[in-house]
Motif scaffolding. Structure first.
Motif, mmCIF file in Angstrom:
data_model
loop_
_atom_site.group_PDB
_atom_site.id
_atom_site.type_symbol
_atom_site.label_atom_id
_atom_site.label_comp_id
_atom_site.label_asym_id
_atom_site.label_seq_id
_atom_site.Cartn_x
_atom_site.Cartn_y
_atom_site.Cartn_z
ATOM 1 N N GLN A 9 0.962 -1.274 0.002
ATOM 2 C CA GLN A 9 0.260 0.116 -0.126
ATOM 3 C C GLN A 9 1.134 1.267 -0.105
ATOM 4 N N LEU A 10 1.844 1.243 0.901
ATOM 5 C CA LEU A 10 2.696 2.357 1.013
ATOM 6 C C LEU A 10 3.508 2.530 -0.452
ATOM 7 N N LYS A 11 4.035 1.409 -0.760
ATOM 8 C CA LYS A 11 4.926 1.697 -2.036
ATOM 9 C C LYS A 11 3.929 1.982 -3.203
ATOM 10 N N ALA A 12 2.870 1.759 -3.295
ATOM 11 C CA ALA A 12 2.013 2.165 -4.515
ATOM 12 C C ALA A 12 1.209 3.402 -4.334
ATOM 13 N N LEU A 13 1.479 4.211 -3.186
ATOM 14 C CA LEU A 13 1.094 5.558 -3.279
ATOM 15 C C LEU A 13 1.638 6.519 -4.493
ATOM 16 N N PRO A 14 0.929 7.408 -4.841
ATOM 17 C CA PRO A 14 1.729 8.234 -5.923
ATOM 18 C C PRO A 14 2.750 9.280 -5.416
ATOM 19 N N TRP A 15 3.947 8.638 -5.165
ATOM 20 C CA TRP A 15 4.866 9.582 -4.669
ATOM 21 C C TRP A 15 5.380 10.379 -5.675
ATOM 22 N N ALA A 16 5.555 10.145 -6.955
ATOM 23 C CA ALA A 16 5.843 10.911 -7.979
ATOM 24 C C ALA A 16 5.370 12.364 -7.910
ATOM 25 N N LYS A 17 3.898 12.484 -7.453
ATOM 26 C CA LYS A 17 3.355 13.593 -7.557
ATOM 27 C C LYS A 17 3.272 14.251 -6.258
ATOM 28 N N ILE A 18 3.970 13.536 -5.246
ATOM 29 C CA ILE A 18 4.039 14.197 -3.710
ATOM 30 C C ILE A 18 5.415 15.036 -3.632
ATOM 31 N N PRO A 19 5.296 16.380 -3.332
ATOM 32 C CA PRO A 19 6.699 17.010 -3.416
ATOM 33 C C PRO A 19 7.457 16.909 -2.209
ATOM 34 N N VAL A 20 8.816 16.874 -2.217
ATOM 35 C CA VAL A 20 9.961 16.571 -1.073
ATOM 36 C C VAL A 20 9.409 17.748 0.081
ATOM 37 N N GLN A 21 9.230 17.295 1.188
ATOM 38 C CA GLN A 21 8.796 18.308 1.946
ATOM 39 C C GLN A 21 10.171 18.666 3.106
ATOM 40 N N ALA A 22 10.922 17.760 3.345
ATOM 41 C CA ALA A 22 11.957 17.948 4.174
ATOM 42 C C ALA A 22 13.290 17.472 3.473
ATOM 43 N N GLU A 23 14.417 18.168 3.705
ATOM 44 C CA GLU A 23 15.848 17.709 3.037
ATOM 45 C C GLU A 23 16.821 18.118 3.690
ATOM 46 N N THR A 24 17.811 17.302 3.950
ATOM 47 C CA THR A 24 18.871 17.575 4.880
ATOM 48 C C THR A 24 20.249 17.012 3.929
ATOM 49 N N HIS A 25 21.218 17.788 4.292
ATOM 50 C CA HIS A 25 22.587 17.436 3.579
ATOM 51 C C HIS A 25 23.602 17.223 4.662
ATOM 52 N N ASP A 26 24.375 16.175 4.603
ATOM 53 C CA ASP A 26 25.202 15.836 5.809
ATOM 54 C C ASP A 26 26.322 15.418 5.316
ATOM 55 N N ARG A 27 27.619 15.734 5.853
ATOM 56 C CA ARG A 27 29.056 15.221 5.566
ATOM 57 C C ARG A 27 29.758 14.829 6.789
#
Length: 297
Positions: free
Chosen positions: A140-158
């Motif tokens: 069910q989770l994998k089948a959700l339309p993720w391509a249409k859902i924007p990224v709402q949180a993003e982090t970059h770490d090194r």
């Protein structure tokens, strides 16, 4: 000393250690206000095998609960192997005040009865990783339309020889058939290893009882990342204290030794030390320093 460690009740020792640490605790807020402005207190639940504590199939396995913010041990129980963590989940948390607390756990604990118990009986919330051990929910989770859902949180770490990008997508969804599920999450982790220059991408699905009003995407990302606080504790016990390499196997000694390691790490952190190995070297140079940390004068 060897006979004492082998004969002591490990659960009783853990209870004493947790009680002492509780009197010196610095924990996060335990509120879910509905505004999403203040993160609730979060507790991570995970297990660890003491690999040197016995031959394969007879190693000691511990299930622990740790506060995300203070990284303080809140409870620990010995279980008969990783497969038996499920039966210890509720007893481990039963003695804690969970009202308004967010419980994070890996896919092993993504079970309907745990979710129902946390929300209905203990007035807590959960964030569960979902893998193929829950095939219907995973599909069910994998089948959700993720391509249409924007990224709402993003982090970059090194750090630690790698560069990591984490992107979180969240969607409200009340038709998953999982108790109290309010939002579905997809976390993409893209990692580049500096030594090889190669990229590796991992996609993780999760479900939470927190509504969009109770936790915004940044806070959800923080809870997911905070779950790794328990892995940090396990890493310190393995690398700094050589727990997995320990060949102590007599009686209760392998399980008992985990308690003073947890105690020492918590005391050093409470004193403001962030590098445990460095703090141990410093305290080893003066036998009065550990006594002062414990309030023994």
């Amino acid at each position: 000393m060897r006979r004492v460690l082998a004969g002591v009740d490990g659960d009783a020792l853990d209870e004493a250690v947790v009680a002492w640490l509780g009197s010196h605790a610095v924990t996060g807020p335990a509120t879910m206000t509905g505004s999403g402005s203040t993160p609730a207190r979060a507790v991570a639940v995970d297990g660890k095998t003491l690999r040197g504590g016995g031959p394969a199939g007879a190693q000691v396995h511990l299930l622990a609960a740790i506060d995300h913010t203070s990284r303080q041990l809140l409870g620990q129980r010995q279980v008969d192997g990783k497969s038996n963590e499920l039966s210890a989940f509720q007893p481990l948390l039963a003695g804690l005040d969970l009202a308004g607390t967010v419980i994070t756990a890996d896919a092993l604990h993504t079970h309907r009865e745990h979710a129902h118990w946390l929300v209905t009986d203990r007035q807590a919330a959960y964030i569960y990783v979902v893998k193929r051990n829950q095939p219907t929910l995973y599909r069910q989770l994998k089948a959700l339309p993720w391509a249409k859902i924007p990224v709402q949180a993003e982090t970059h770490d090194r750090g630690h020889g790698r560069y990591e990008i984490r992107r979180l997508q969240v969607v409200s969804c009340d038709r998953l058939g999982f108790p109290h599920a309010a939002q579905a999450l997809r976390l993409s982790r893209k990692v580049r290893y500096q030594r090889t220059g190669r990229w590796r991408t991992v996609t993780v699905y999760a479900v939470t009882s927190l509504t969009a009003a109770q936790a915004n995407p940044d806070q959800l990302a923080g809870y997911i990342r905070g779950h790794w606080s328990i892995e940090v504790l396990h890493h310190i016990r393995d690398v700094t204290y050589g727990e997995d390499a320990s060949q102590v196997r007599t009686g209760n000694a392998p399980r008992t030794m985990a308690s003073p390691r947890n105690l020492a790490i918590a005391v050093l952190r409470h004193a403001g030390h962030t590098n445990i190995a460095k703090a141990l070297r410093r305290n080893a140079r003066d036998f009065l320093r550990p006594l002062a940390l414990l309030g023994i004068t």
